[in-house]
Design a protein around this motif. Structure first.
Motif, PDB file in Angstrom:
ATOM      1  N   PHE A   1       2.197   7.929   6.172  1.00 53.58           N
ATOM      2  CA  PHE A   1       2.867   9.230   6.148  1.00 53.58           C
ATOM      3  C   PHE A   1       2.093  10.180   7.053  1.00 53.58           C
ATOM      4  CE2 PHE A   1       3.430   7.090   2.095  1.00 53.58           C
ATOM      5  CZ  PHE A   1       4.803   6.993   2.047  1.00 53.58           C
ATOM      6  N   PRO A   2       2.514  10.316   8.295  1.00 53.04           N
ATOM      7  CA  PRO A   2       1.765  11.151   9.239  1.00 53.04           C
ATOM      8  C   PRO A   2       1.520  12.577   8.749  1.00 53.04           C
ATOM      9  CG  PRO A   2       3.398   9.850  10.408  1.00 53.04           C
ATOM     10  CD  PRO A   2       3.644   9.646   8.933  1.00 53.04           C
ATOM     11  N   THR A   3       2.490  13.127   8.001  1.00 49.22           N
ATOM     12  CA  THR A   3       2.324  14.484   7.484  1.00 49.22           C
ATOM     13  C   THR A   3       2.666  14.511   5.996  1.00 49.22           C
ATOM     14  OG1 THR A   3       4.600  15.203   7.860  1.00 49.22           O
ATOM     15  CG2 THR A   3       3.047  15.458   9.721  1.00 49.22           C
ATOM     16  N   LYS A   4       2.219  15.533   5.343  1.00 48.71           N
ATOM     17  CA  LYS A   4       2.547  15.718   3.927  1.00 48.71           C
ATOM     18  C   LYS A   4       4.052  15.927   3.764  1.00 48.71           C
ATOM     19  CE  LYS A   4       1.052  18.564   0.055  1.00 48.71           C
ATOM     20  NZ  LYS A   4       0.141  19.621  -0.326  1.00 48.71           N
ATOM     21  N   GLU A   5       4.673  16.550   4.737  1.00 47.48           N
ATOM     22  CA  GLU A   5       6.121  16.732   4.712  1.00 47.48           C
ATOM     23  C   GLU A   5       6.825  15.366   4.722  1.00 47.48           C
ATOM     24  OE1 GLU A   5       9.608  19.218   7.061  1.00 47.48           O
ATOM     25  OE2 GLU A   5       7.604  19.116   7.926  1.00 47.48           O
ATOM     26  N   ASP A   6       6.348  14.443   5.557  1.00 45.65           N
ATOM     27  CA  ASP A   6       6.917  13.087   5.581  1.00 45.65           C
ATOM     28  C   ASP A   6       6.794  12.424   4.210  1.00 45.65           C
ATOM     29  OD1 ASP A   6       7.539  13.231   8.341  1.00 45.65           O
ATOM     30  OD2 ASP A   6       5.525  12.527   8.875  1.00 45.65           O
ATOM     31  N   LEU A   7       5.645  12.583   3.587  1.00 49.16           N
ATOM     32  CA  LEU A   7       5.421  12.022   2.259  1.00 49.16           C
ATOM     33  C   LEU A   7       6.383  12.654   1.249  1.00 49.16           C
ATOM     34  CD1 LEU A   7       3.867  10.357   0.143  1.00 49.16           C
ATOM     35  CD2 LEU A   7       2.181  12.225   0.064  1.00 49.16           C
ATOM     36  N   GLY A   8       6.512  13.966   1.288  1.00 47.46           N
ATOM     37  CA  GLY A   8       7.396  14.661   0.359  1.00 47.46           C
ATOM     38  C   GLY A   8       8.842  14.210   0.487  1.00 47.46           C
ATOM     39  N   VAL A   9       9.323  14.086   1.715  1.00 48.03           N
ATOM     40  CA  VAL A   9      10.703  13.635   1.932  1.00 48.03           C
ATOM     41  C   VAL A   9      10.884  12.214   1.407  1.00 48.03           C
ATOM     42  CG1 VAL A   9      12.410  13.039   3.699  1.00 48.03           C
ATOM     43  CG2 VAL A   9      11.138  15.190   3.873  1.00 48.03           C
ATOM     44  N   ALA A  10       9.939  11.344   1.720  1.00 53.17           N
ATOM     45  CA  ALA A  10      10.024   9.952   1.250  1.00 53.17           C
ATOM     46  C   ALA A  10      10.026   9.879  -0.268  1.00 53.17           C
ATOM     47  CB  ALA A  10       8.868   9.132   1.829  1.00 53.17           C
ATOM     48  N   LEU A  11       9.214  10.698  -0.910  1.00 48.53           N
ATOM     49  CA  LEU A  11       9.157  10.707  -2.374  1.00 48.53           C
ATOM     50  C   LEU A  11      10.479  11.159  -2.986  1.00 48.53           C
ATOM     51  CD1 LEU A  11       5.619  12.158  -3.102  1.00 48.53           C
ATOM     52  CD2 LEU A  11       6.437   9.849  -3.588  1.00 48.53           C
TER      53      LEU A  11
ATOM     54  N   MET B   1       0.831  -1.200   0.000  1.00 48.34           N
ATOM     55  CA  MET B   1       0.000   0.000   0.000  1.00 48.34           C
ATOM     56  C   MET B   1       0.872   1.259   0.000  1.00 48.34           C
ATOM     57  SD  MET B   1      -2.896   1.461  -0.156  1.00 48.34           S
ATOM     58  CE  MET B   1      -3.870  -0.001  -0.170  1.00 48.34           C
ATOM     59  N   ARG B   2       1.960   1.222   0.755  1.00 46.27           N
ATOM     60  CA  ARG B   2       2.853   2.382   0.829  1.00 46.27           C
ATOM     61  C   ARG B   2       3.362   2.756  -0.569  1.00 46.27           C
ATOM     62  NH1 ARG B   2       6.374   5.052   4.530  1.00 46.27           N
ATOM     63  NH2 ARG B   2       8.372   5.554   3.603  1.00 46.27           N
ATOM     64  N   ASP B   3       3.785   1.757  -1.350  1.00 45.39           N
ATOM     65  CA  ASP B   3       4.278   2.037  -2.700  1.00 45.39           C
ATOM     66  C   ASP B   3       3.181   2.597  -3.603  1.00 45.39           C
ATOM     67  OD1 ASP B   3       6.896   1.318  -2.183  1.00 45.39           O
ATOM     68  OD2 ASP B   3       6.638  -0.746  -2.861  1.00 45.39           O
ATOM     69  N   ARG B   4       1.977   2.084  -3.482  1.00 47.79           N
ATOM     70  CA  ARG B   4       0.872   2.591  -4.298  1.00 47.79           C
ATOM     71  C   ARG B   4       0.578   4.049  -3.951  1.00 47.79           C
ATOM     72  NH1 ARG B   4      -3.978  -0.967  -3.401  1.00 47.79           N
ATOM     73  NH2 ARG B   4      -4.940   0.573  -4.749  1.00 47.79           N
ATOM     74  N   ILE B   5       0.624   4.371  -2.679  1.00 49.66           N
ATOM     75  CA  ILE B   5       0.406   5.757  -2.242  1.00 49.66           C
ATOM     76  C   ILE B   5       1.507   6.651  -2.801  1.00 49.66           C
ATOM     77  CG2 ILE B   5       0.458   7.289  -0.219  1.00 49.66           C
ATOM     78  CD1 ILE B   5      -0.938   4.943   1.320  1.00 49.66           C
ATOM     79  N   MET B   6       2.739   6.181  -2.689  1.00 50.65           N
ATOM     80  CA  MET B   6       3.867   6.978  -3.186  1.00 50.65           C
ATOM     81  C   MET B   6       3.803   7.143  -4.704  1.00 50.65           C
ATOM     82  SD  MET B   6       6.981   5.727  -0.729  1.00 50.65           S
ATOM     83  CE  MET B   6       8.161   6.947  -1.307  1.00 50.65           C
ATOM     84  N   ASP B   7       3.431   6.089  -5.407  1.00 59.58           N
ATOM     85  CA  ASP B   7       3.327   6.188  -6.870  1.00 59.58           C
ATOM     86  C   ASP B   7       2.282   7.224  -7.277  1.00 59.58           C
ATOM     87  OD1 ASP B   7       5.245   4.199  -7.092  1.00 59.58           O
ATOM     88  OD2 ASP B   7       3.794   2.601  -7.555  1.00 59.58           O
ATOM     89  N   ALA B   8       1.133   7.187  -6.620  1.00 56.94           N
ATOM     90  CA  ALA B   8       0.068   8.142  -6.943  1.00 56.94           C
ATOM     91  C   ALA B   8       0.500   9.569  -6.601  1.00 56.94           C
ATOM     92  CB  ALA B   8      -1.218   7.778  -6.193  1.00 56.94           C
ATOM     93  N   ALA B   9       1.127   9.734  -5.445  1.00 56.76           N
ATOM     94  CA  ALA B   9       1.572  11.068  -5.024  1.00 56.76           C
ATOM     95  C   ALA B   9       2.667  11.596  -5.946  1.00 56.76           C
ATOM     96  CB  ALA B   9       2.064  11.020  -3.586  1.00 56.76           C
TER      97      ALA B   9
END
Length: 186
Positions: free
Chosen positions: A41-51, A1-9
């Motif tokens: 990804f608790p925050t959008k910032e966490d998502l951005g860094v991971a991406l 699921m994490r990869d699918r979220i990251m791919d979409a983002a």
């Protein structure tokens, strides 16, 4: 699921930028609730860094694979140019970090730092490609600026020809003679 979220983002950010992406949009695209996105990804910032970190790792892995055993600077620049050109022409997208750098003033600090690390890594990779060249730093900056700028112009014009020309120009810069001022970064 994490990869699918990251791919979409990532797909959304590569065309619309950081501020145009919401957890709700990502959740809808992936087919989950927003809480599921927040779980990973608790925050959008966490998502951005991971991406950005994932993107950088993939880019450098692709460069390493394409240039394994290749010492010729022109061939190394061709590999980097191909990554940039193909991302736009074939994938109909723009470098994630090029998009985010355009928003860098308004990015969360950790995301901006991750983007800067990608640029620093890219410039260092190019400088290493020009090892022994007194103008290695200037040449690396010029080549990378041409590729990143080509992506931006191609994106705004929706015309891959701009990216193809920028890629060809970047390759030409790999071997073009530089004058004394260029070598000193002036």
């Amino acid at each position: 699921m994490r990869d699918r979220i990251m791919d979409a983002a990532e797909a959304r950010m590569r065309w619309a930028g950081f501020n145009a992406v919401s957890f709700r949009d990502i959740a809808n695209e992936v087919g989950v609730k927003s809480a599921s996105v927040h779980y990973h990804f608790p925050t959008k910032e966490d998502l951005g860094v991971a991406l950005v970190e994932r993107y950088a790792e993939r880019q450098f892995d692709a460069l390493d694979a394409a240039t394994k055993g290749v010492g010729d600077p022109t061939e190394r620049v061709k590999a980097l140019a191909a990554l940039h050109r193909d991302a736009f022409v074939e994938g109909k997208s723009i470098c994630l970090c090029a998009m985010l750098s355009a928003e860098s003033i308004g990015l969360p600090e950790r995301v901006a730092s991750a983007v800067k690390a990608f640029y620093d890594g890219s410039l260092n990779w190019l400088k290493d490609s020009f090892a022994g060249d007194p103008a290695a730093a200037t040449r690396a900056e010029s080549v990378f600026a041409a590729l990143q700028g080509g992506l931006l112009i191609a994106a705004v014009s929706r015309d891959g020809a701009h990216m193809r020309r920028a890629a060809a120009g970047a390759v030409a810069m790999a071997t073009a003679p530089m004058n004394r001022a260029d070598e000193q970064g002036q």
